[in-house]
Structure formats: structure tokens, C-alpha cells
Design an enzyme around this catalytic site. Structure first.
Site, PDB file in Angstrom:
ATOM      1  N   CYS A  47       0.848  -1.186   0.000  1.00  0.00           N
ATOM      2  CA  CYS A  47       0.000   0.000   0.000  1.00  0.00           C
ATOM      3  C   CYS A  47       0.889   1.243   0.000  1.00  0.00           C
ATOM      4  CB  CYS A  47      -0.882  -0.018   1.241  1.00  0.00           C
ATOM      5  SG  CYS A  47      -1.835   1.483   1.464  1.00  0.00           S
ATOM      6  N   CYS A  50       0.199   3.146   3.648  1.00  0.00           N
ATOM      7  CA  CYS A  50       0.636   2.677   4.967  1.00  0.00           C
ATOM      8  C   CYS A  50       1.707   1.591   4.890  1.00  0.00           C
ATOM      9  CB  CYS A  50      -0.555   2.155   5.766  1.00  0.00           C
ATOM     10  SG  CYS A  50      -1.226   0.604   5.151  1.00  0.00           S
ATOM     11  N   CYS A  96      -7.380  -0.944   1.074  1.00  0.00           N
ATOM     12  CA  CYS A  96      -6.399  -1.450   2.033  1.00  0.00           C
ATOM     13  C   CYS A  96      -7.094  -1.659   3.373  1.00  0.00           C
ATOM     14  CB  CYS A  96      -5.260  -0.442   2.180  1.00  0.00           C
ATOM     15  SG  CYS A  96      -4.110  -0.863   3.506  1.00  0.00           S
ATOM     16  N   CYS A  99      -5.337   0.981   6.176  1.00  0.00           N
ATOM     17  CA  CYS A  99      -5.548   2.435   6.209  1.00  0.00           C
ATOM     18  C   CYS A  99      -6.795   2.840   5.434  1.00  0.00           C
ATOM     19  CB  CYS A  99      -4.320   3.179   5.678  1.00  0.00           C
ATOM     20  SG  CYS A  99      -4.071   3.039   3.907  1.00  0.00           S
ATOM     21  N   CYS A 119      -8.238  -5.303 -10.052  1.00  0.00           N
ATOM     22  CA  CYS A 119      -7.841  -4.254 -10.985  1.00  0.00           C
ATOM     23  C   CYS A 119      -7.481  -3.030 -10.136  1.00  0.00           C
ATOM     24  CB  CYS A 119      -9.010  -3.971 -11.924  1.00  0.00           C
ATOM     25  SG  CYS A 119      -8.671  -2.731 -13.160  1.00  0.00           S
TER      26      CYS A 119
HETATM   27 ZN   LIG Z   1      -2.853   1.070   3.458  1.00  0.00          ZN
END
Ligand SMILES: [Zn+2]
Length: 148
Positions: A47, A50, A96, A99, A119
């Protein structure tokens, strides 16, 4: 579950690139073929907000869509899903789990073994060539033990 990362809108705006902020915090979608030029190498897609491991490079495939595409998250629970009824379509939004940054969507037209196509906006990903799936699984195991 992993500890949540919570920041204010102003903090995210300061921390992320303008494109990543637009995609991740405002549910934007980048133009196809703008962020799909990741190296074809072993590693981990994290990510961009984070740093949580999201997708192993081994699960990336050429979908031809112009967005980085994966057939499964690196560990169960790395990403969360919500129903997105925007643009007159019903799609499954992917974010995610740590976060809550918007990543992209998941569609049921991917390759085996899952048949899923995650995607994902490349702006929401950071490629880490030093990290592999075995490490992520070990981390998930120790998390599970810690909370059990
Ligand atoms: Zn994240």
C-alpha cells in the site's frame, strides 16, 4: 487483525503524491497505462499509504486493461471490499484493510486459480523487491497468534 492506520485528510494530502491522494483518499481512478510499468520481478506490492503488503508479484498477470492486475491478495484480510454502485454499475470496491485507502475494484473474470481480477490503481501501490510472500505469511501467522 492488523492495527489500523488512521490519519486526517490533511495528513494524507501532505504525505501522498497528488495522484495517489486523488485515487486513494477520493476514490479516483487513474488513466489506464499511466502506472502499470512495474518491474517484472519477485517482490511485494505494498500500500502506497501505509506500507502494508497487499499483492505478491507472483500473482500479477497481464490483463491488458492498463491497470496492474492480480488474481489474489497476498494474505486473506489484506484488502477489504465494499459494494460500489457508482457510475450506474454495481462493482466491488477494494481498499487497504489497514488504512482504508481505495485501491481499485475486483471482477469475477480473472485467471485461475481464483478466477478473480483485482484491478488496482498503480498510484496506490509501492513495489518492494526485497519482500516476499513467505515473510508476509509469517507475519500474518504471528498476528493470528498474538490476538488469539
Ligand atoms: Zn494502506
Amino acid at each position: 487483525m492488523t492495527e489500523k492506520v488512521i490519519r486526517t485528510d490533511a495528513e494524507w494530502r501532505a504525505e501522498l503524491s497528488p495522484e495517489a491522494y486523488r485515487v486513494m483518499r477520493q476514490h479516483g481512478t487513474e488513466r489506464p497505462f499511466s502506472n502499470d510499468a512495474f518491474p517484472k520481478a519477485d517482490g511485494m506490492f505494498r500500500c502506497a499509504g501505509c506500507g502494508q503488503p497487499l499483492f505478491d508479484a507472483d500473482t500479477k498477470f497481464e490483463s491488458g486493461s492498463g491497470w496492474p492486475s492480480f488474481y489474489e491478495p497476498v494474505v486473506e484480510g489484506a484488502v477489504g471490499e465494499t459494494v460500489d454502485r457508482g457510475l450506474g454499475m454495481t462493482r466491488t470496491e477494494v481498499h487497504c484493510a489497514r488504512c482504508e485507502a481505495h485501491l481499485g475494484h475486483v471482477f469475477p473474470d480473472g485467471p485461475r486459480p481464483t478466477g478473480l481480477r483485482y484491478c488496482i490503481n498503480g498510484a496506490a501501490l509501492a513495489f518492494d523487491p526485497e519482500h516476499d510472500a513467505a515473510q508476509a505469511e509469517a507475519m500474518a501467522d504471528s498476528d493470528a497468534k498474538g490476538t488469539g
